[in-house]
Design a protein around this motif. Sequence first.
Motif, PDB file in Angstrom:
ATOM      1  N   GLU A 137       0.827  -1.198   0.000  1.00 19.27           N
ATOM      2  CA  GLU A 137       0.000   0.000   0.000  1.00 19.27           C
ATOM      3  C   GLU A 137       0.870   1.260   0.000  1.00 19.27           C
ATOM      4  N   PRO A 138       0.598   2.211  -0.897  1.00 16.11           N
ATOM      5  CA  PRO A 138       1.379   3.453  -0.914  1.00 16.11           C
ATOM      6  C   PRO A 138       1.079   4.309   0.312  1.00 16.11           C
ATOM      7  N   ALA A 139       2.013   5.194   0.612  1.00 15.81           N
ATOM      8  CA  ALA A 139       1.877   6.160   1.706  1.00 15.81           C
ATOM      9  C   ALA A 139       2.592   7.425   1.263  1.00 15.81           C
ATOM     10  N   PRO A 140       2.322   8.534   1.912  1.00 17.06           N
ATOM     11  CA  PRO A 140       3.034   9.767   1.546  1.00 17.06           C
ATOM     12  C   PRO A 140       4.546   9.552   1.555  1.00 17.06           C
ATOM     13  N   GLY A 141       5.190   9.861   0.434  1.00 15.19           N
ATOM     14  CA  GLY A 141       6.613   9.636   0.291  1.00 15.19           C
ATOM     15  C   GLY A 141       6.962   8.252  -0.214  1.00 15.19           C
ATOM     16  N   LEU A 142       5.985   7.358  -0.207  1.00 22.97           N
ATOM     17  CA  LEU A 142       6.154   5.999  -0.737  1.00 22.97           C
ATOM     18  C   LEU A 142       5.027   5.788  -1.743  1.00 22.97           C
ATOM     19  N   ASP A 143       5.251   6.277  -2.938  1.00 22.60           N
ATOM     20  CA  ASP A 143       4.146   6.446  -3.880  1.00 22.60           C
ATOM     21  C   ASP A 143       3.801   5.205  -4.692  1.00 22.60           C
ATOM     22  N   ALA A 172       4.872   0.664  -5.505  1.00 16.68           N
ATOM     23  CA  ALA A 172       5.389  -0.577  -4.926  1.00 16.68           C
ATOM     24  C   ALA A 172       6.909  -0.573  -4.857  1.00 16.68           C
ATOM     25  N   HIS A 173       7.557   0.008  -5.851  1.00 13.10           N
ATOM     26  CA  HIS A 173       9.019   0.058  -5.844  1.00 13.10           C
ATOM     27  C   HIS A 173       9.522   0.840  -4.636  1.00 13.10           C
ATOM     28  N   ALA A 174       8.891   1.974  -4.346  1.00  9.66           N
ATOM     29  CA  ALA A 174       9.311   2.792  -3.208  1.00  9.66           C
ATOM     30  C   ALA A 174       9.081   2.063  -1.892  1.00  9.66           C
ATOM     31  N   VAL A 175       7.987   1.327  -1.783  1.00  6.25           N
ATOM     32  CA  VAL A 175       7.700   0.590  -0.554  1.00  6.25           C
ATOM     33  C   VAL A 175       8.719  -0.535  -0.369  1.00  6.25           C
ATOM     34  N   ARG A 176       9.031  -1.255  -1.438  1.00  8.66           N
ATOM     35  CA  ARG A 176      10.052  -2.307  -1.342  1.00  8.66           C
ATOM     36  C   ARG A 176      11.394  -1.720  -0.910  1.00  8.66           C
TER      37      ARG A 176
END
Length: 255
Positions: free
Chosen positions: A220-226, A228-232
């Motif tokens: 799930e995205p979050a502010p600053g983690l827009d 799936a790549h950013a979350v990983r």
Amino acid sequence: MLELITATRYVTPLREGGSLPGIVEADDLGTYVLKFRGAGQGLKVLVAEVLVGELARALGMRVPRLAVVDLQAPIAKYEADEEVQDLLTASLGHNLGVDFLPGSFGYDGSRPPAADTAADILWLDALTANVDRTWSNPNLLVWHREPWLIDHGAALYFHHGWPSRGADPARFATQAYDADQHVLRDVASDVGAAHERLAPQVTDALLRDVTAAVPDEWLEPAPGLDDAHAVRTAYREHLLARVANPAAWLPGGVA
């Protein structure tokens, strides 16, 4: 990525936990414990299950095979139990399947693992901040006389705080781990030696493989983690920061 299979029959609920997992049969002729995307804990619990389970497997620990299980509408339609039907309906789509180990039993201390194996498990739980392997909830099965690790949804607590201060890798890296209630504390050998064995294996490349096993739709995205790549990337940064700072969290007094 985990193998994608389809549930063909809902067998029975498992009412030991609050999330009401269930036993299902699948089109690969396997039987699985199904962890539902529609359960109250949300998708992050499934993510933690995959990340910690696949990390443990990569480090040589015994974890039941994981799979993504597609749950389709007819299964929910014909379930008589209203509570289960609601959960099935809320979970249509991709859920997490954990291979069912026939004949296994919950760990009760009567067949403790080898001391080094216990130390490895304790080290993994400390690294991932898993508070849920105690005598009240061991989350270990004994199968063919060996311990198998299950139920890692309580680990990696920091992701529940995204995008708060809990999302800071440096902060997670310094969080202490209390091993006093760990179910294997009195069995484990030197956890410092376990760190020497295991920490060098927890590389960026390994964590890329582990995080790649999680389906994009569960991240799930979050502010600053827009995306799936950013979350990983965030999960990798947190774990790499923690493994590099054992003085803050490595349990002491266990030898």
